[in-house]
Scaffold this active site. Structure first.
Site, PDB file in Angstrom:
ATOM      1  N   ALA A  45     -32.245  11.483 -10.796  1.00 16.51           N
ATOM      2  CA  ALA A  45     -33.231  11.160  -9.762  1.00 16.51           C
ATOM      3  C   ALA A  45     -32.893   9.871  -9.036  1.00 16.51           C
ATOM      4  CB  ALA A  45     -34.628  11.060 -10.381  1.00 16.51           C
ATOM      5  N   ALA A  61     -29.253   2.883 -17.987  1.00 18.32           N
ATOM      6  CA  ALA A  61     -30.284   2.328 -18.869  1.00 18.32           C
ATOM      7  C   ALA A  61     -30.098   2.817 -20.306  1.00 18.32           C
ATOM      8  CB  ALA A  61     -31.669   2.699 -18.353  1.00 18.32           C
ATOM      9  N   ASP A 121     -25.627  -0.098 -10.479  1.00 18.81           N
ATOM     10  CA  ASP A 121     -26.630   0.346 -11.452  1.00 18.81           C
ATOM     11  C   ASP A 121     -26.527  -0.444 -12.749  1.00 18.81           C
ATOM     12  OD1 ASP A 121     -27.101   2.266  -9.512  1.00 18.81           O
ATOM     13  OD2 ASP A 121     -27.279   3.908 -10.950  1.00 18.81           O
TER      14      ASP A 121
END
Length: 315
Positions: free
Chosen positions: A106, A113, A154
């Site tokens: 998404a 993470a 990211d």
């Protein structure tokens, strides 16, 4: 329960790209921020068997020394291997469990993470510490497995848990936000792989280099202007830049009817600006709002078909 008695626990946040996705892969600046309320979790503990990793979402367990049946299992095993290689641990034993509240595919950094949380939990299991700089590099190695040619943004945001102004190959540049920003995130419900979007942009660049490079340069300038808006508290200017960034990404062919519908709905409901966030072709949009418009924008996005809507404060 996730931990089920496992003593070593860690977590890492989701992220949004506020401005600059895709162009950042080609040397332009980008701005990203963590979503502290949306996280991935990992727990680790000792055992008498070879080190293994279990994913709650995938309902899959993989041992470090066992054959793997598919790409997802291979990525899980690789996470164990690069961590043990970094710490110099031979014949490791123990259990690692990972779980994420971050939607997969998404554009919210779920892979980064999970990797960051897992590596920190393993470091605790081994009785070791890992500097953020080294953790960032290990998570980046995992990002290559997930995305092919990632920019590095990211992993940087997820590891340092601070808004960043990112340029590939340059030193870490943490942002100071003069005035807290309220961001609404809306999910189209259309999963997309960042690798696919990056590949589409690469193909377009190869076929229409001049036009694509011109769009990248403009996106880069938008990100630079947005940094000044963030650092000086000019939120309406920031919103206008977000909307311009979306128009440029749509020109590059990585928006979708679902994304455009949510962007338009949020603007009509009073958002100062809105855009897709992440790889595109699906996933999420973000909208900049204030206290007076947040509920109206949330309702409008739900009515426009968003499968989930959350908001958070970036500061």
């Amino acid at each position: 329960m996730l931990c089920n008695g496992l003593p070593f626990r860690s977590s890492a946040p989701a992220k949004i790209i506020l401005l600059g996705e895709h162009a950042v892969v080609y040397g332009m600046p980008a701005i990203a921020a963590p979503i502290h309320s949306l996280r991935a979790y990992a727990c680790a503990g000792p055992s008498d068997t070879a080190l293994s990793i279990r994913s709650v979402e995938l309902d899959k367990r993989v041992a470090i020394d066992a054959p793997v049946p598919d790409d997802s299992a291979r990525a899980m095993q690789r996470l164990l291997q690069i961590t043990c290689d970094y710490f110099g641990v031979r014949k490791p034993t123990g259990d690692l469990v990972i779980r994420s509240d971050i939607p997969f595919a998404a554009g919210l950094g779920s892979g980064a993470a999970v990797s960051a949380a897992a590596i920190r939990a393993l470091a605790a299991l081994f009785g070791r510490r890992i500097p953020n700089e080294d953790l960032n590099q290990l998570v980046f190695e995992m990002e290559k497995i997930h995305h092919g040619t990632p920019s590095g943004i990211d992993n940087t945001v997820v590891v340092y848990e601070r808004p960043v102004y990112f340029e590939r190959g340059k030193d870490l540049d943490l942002l100071t936000v003069e005035r807290s920003c309220r961001i609404v995130i809306a999910d189209t419900g259309c999963a997309t792989m960042t690798r696919d979007a990056v590949g589409r942009i690469r193909q377009r660049y190869n076929q229409r280099q001049s036009d694509t490079q011109e769009a990248f340069l403009r996106i880069g300038q938008v990100a630079r202007d947005a940094r000044h808006a963030l650092e000086s508290g000019k939120q309406r200017r920031l919103g206008a830049l977000m909307s311009e960034n979306h128009r440029l990404l749509r020109h590059l062919g990585i928006s979708s009817p679902e994304l455009d519908k949510l962007v338009d709905a949020s603007i009509a409901a009073g958002a100062m600006g809105a855009k897709l966030s992440g790889g595109g072709m699906g996933g999420n949009i973000i909208a900049l709002v204030d206290r007076s418009t947040v509920q109206a924008v949330r309702r409008a996005l739900s009515l426009a078909g968003a499968v989930s809507v959350i908001d958070f404060v970036m500061n």
